[in-house]
Enzyme design. Structure first.
Site, mmCIF file in Angstrom:
data_model
loop_
_atom_site.group_PDB
_atom_site.id
_atom_site.type_symbol
_atom_site.label_atom_id
_atom_site.label_comp_id
_atom_site.label_asym_id
_atom_site.label_seq_id
_atom_site.Cartn_x
_atom_site.Cartn_y
_atom_site.Cartn_z
ATOM 1 N N CYS A 37 0.839 -1.256 -0.163
ATOM 2 C CA CYS A 37 -0.103 0.613 -0.238
ATOM 3 C C CYS A 37 0.661 1.419 -0.022
ATOM 4 O O CYS A 37 2.220 0.689 -0.834
ATOM 5 C CB CYS A 37 -0.971 0.334 0.759
ATOM 6 S SG CYS A 37 -0.213 -0.288 2.849
ATOM 7 N N ASN B 212 2.492 1.332 4.832
ATOM 8 C CA ASN B 212 2.757 0.418 5.092
ATOM 9 C C ASN B 212 2.216 0.460 6.450
ATOM 10 O O ASN B 212 3.001 -0.187 7.615
ATOM 11 C CB ASN B 212 3.964 -0.289 5.019
ATOM 12 C CG ASN B 212 4.077 -1.836 5.202
ATOM 13 O OD1 ASN B 212 5.534 -1.576 5.553
ATOM 14 N ND2 ASN B 212 3.264 -2.530 4.922
ATOM 15 N N CYS C 295 -1.617 0.732 6.942
ATOM 16 C CA CYS C 295 -2.987 0.664 7.287
ATOM 17 C C CYS C 295 -3.662 -0.643 7.037
ATOM 18 O O CYS C 295 -3.874 -1.717 6.993
ATOM 19 C CB CYS C 295 -4.362 1.816 6.715
ATOM 20 S SG CYS C 295 -3.421 3.180 8.389
ATOM 21 N N ARG C 296 -3.487 -0.316 5.384
ATOM 22 C CA ARG C 296 -3.771 -1.265 4.324
ATOM 23 C C ARG C 296 -3.324 -3.060 4.284
ATOM 24 O O ARG C 296 -3.076 -4.144 4.211
ATOM 25 C CB ARG C 296 -4.608 -1.056 3.602
ATOM 26 C CG ARG C 296 -5.187 -0.220 2.870
ATOM 27 C CD ARG C 296 -5.392 0.633 1.657
ATOM 28 N NE ARG C 296 -4.030 1.324 1.322
ATOM 29 C CZ ARG C 296 -4.196 1.894 0.656
ATOM 30 N NH1 ARG C 296 -4.739 2.547 -0.529
ATOM 31 N NH2 ARG C 296 -3.008 2.918 0.783
ATOM 32 N N SER C 297 -1.874 -2.930 4.299
ATOM 33 C CA SER C 297 -0.906 -4.231 3.476
ATOM 34 C C SER C 297 -0.578 -4.649 4.902
ATOM 35 O O SER C 297 -0.148 -6.109 4.553
ATOM 36 C CB SER C 297 0.454 -3.582 2.647
ATOM 37 O OG SER C 297 0.661 -2.597 3.583
ATOM 38 N N ASP D 257 -8.200 3.651 1.572
ATOM 39 C CA ASP D 257 -7.217 4.246 2.223
ATOM 40 C C ASP D 257 -8.166 4.797 3.762
ATOM 41 O O ASP D 257 -8.839 5.904 3.559
ATOM 42 C CB ASP D 257 -6.631 5.650 1.636
ATOM 43 C CG ASP D 257 -5.043 5.948 2.186
ATOM 44 O OD1 ASP D 257 -5.138 5.247 3.845
ATOM 45 O OD2 ASP D 257 -4.656 7.010 1.947
HETATM 46 P P1 4NP Z 1 -1.315 2.238 3.989
HETATM 47 O O1 4NP Z 1 -2.388 4.506 4.612
HETATM 48 O O2 4NP Z 1 -1.304 2.937 2.242
HETATM 49 O O3 4NP Z 1 -2.819 1.931 3.727
HETATM 50 O O4 4NP Z 1 -0.868 2.596 4.765
HETATM 51 C C1 4NP Z 1 -1.925 5.335 4.592
HETATM 52 C C2 4NP Z 1 -0.452 5.378 5.612
HETATM 53 C C3 4NP Z 1 -0.303 6.683 6.170
HETATM 54 C C4 4NP Z 1 -0.225 7.970 5.166
HETATM 55 C C5 4NP Z 1 -1.336 7.388 3.354
HETATM 56 C C6 4NP Z 1 -1.710 5.688 3.483
HETATM 57 N N1 4NP Z 1 0.238 9.370 4.453
HETATM 58 O O5 4NP Z 1 -0.137 9.848 3.733
HETATM 59 O O6 4NP Z 1 0.873 9.303 5.991
#
Ligand code: 4NP
Length: 170
Positions: free
Chosen positions: A11, A14, A16-18, A128
C-alpha cells in the site's frame, strides 16, 4: 522438495492496509499448516512511516478479530522484492502503477490488485482508511479477509497441490 511461494502486500504507507493484509493472510496460512510453504511480507511505496508499527486504529480493528499486528514494522518496497516475491499485490491502482514503474524488466512474477483474488466484492481497490472513521478500518478488514481466502485457494491450486499430493504419496 519444499515449494515456496512469496507474497508481498503493498500500500502507500505500510501502516494500514498492507499490514492488515499481511496479518490476516499470514494467520490463514498458519491455520492451513502452510507457513513453511508461503512467505508473507508487506511494504509501502511511500517512505513516511519507515520502522513504525501499524497505525493504532489498524491494530485495534485487527485485534478485535483476533489478529495481532504488533510485531510488524513499516518498510518501503525495494528492488530485491521483485526477485523474492512471485505475488506482489497492491491495495489500489495508484500503488499498482508505482509498482509497475519500479518493476525490473523481465520480472516473471505477478503484479496485480489484491482484491482481484476476492469473491463477489463490489470494489477492486481497498480504500485508504487513514483519514477515515472506525468504519473505514472495519471495511478494510472485510475486504482483506475475503480476498485473503481467495488468494490462499488460488495459491494452493496453482502452486502447492501437486507438490503436497506427491509428498503424501508413499
Ligand atoms: P496505508 O495508509 O497506505 O494503508 O498504510 C496510509 C498511511 C499513511 C499515509 C497515507 C496512507 N500518509 O499519507 O501518511
Amino acid at each position: 522438495m519444499n515449494p515456496s511461494v512469496g507474497v508481498l502486500f503493498v500500500c502507500l504507507g505500510n501502516i494500514c492496509r498492507s499490514p492488515t493484509a499481511h496479518g490476516v493472510f499470514a494467520a490463514l496460512v498458519a491455520q492451513a499448516g502452510l507457513a513453511g510453504h508461503i512467505r508473507v511480507e508487506s511494504a509501502g511505496t511511500g517512505d513516511w512511516h519507515l520502522g513504525q508499527p501499524p497505525d493504532r486504529r489498524t491494530q485495534l480493528a485487527a485485534r478485535t478479530r483476533g489478529y495481532d499486528l504488533g510485531q510488524l514494522r513499516a518498510r518501503q518496497v525495494r528492488a530485491a522484492d521483485f526477485e523474492q516475491f512471485q505475488y506482489i499485490l497492491a491495495m489500489d491502482r495508484a500503488n499498482l502503477a508505482n509498482l509497475e514503474r519500479l518493476r525490473p524488466p523481465g520480472h516473471p512474477g505477478i503484479l496485480d490488485l489484491f482484491l482481484n483474488y476476492g469473491r463477489d466484492l463490489p470494489v477492486d481497490e481497498v480504500p485508504d482508511p487513514y483519514h477515515g472513521t472506525t468504519k473505514s478500518f472495519e471495511q478494510v478488514l472485510d475486504l482483506v479477509e475475503n480476498a485473503a481466502r481467495g488468494l490462499l485457494a488460488h495459491i494452493r491450486k496453482h502452486h502447492l497441490e501437486a507438490h503436497l499430493q506427491v509428498q503424501r504419496e508413499p
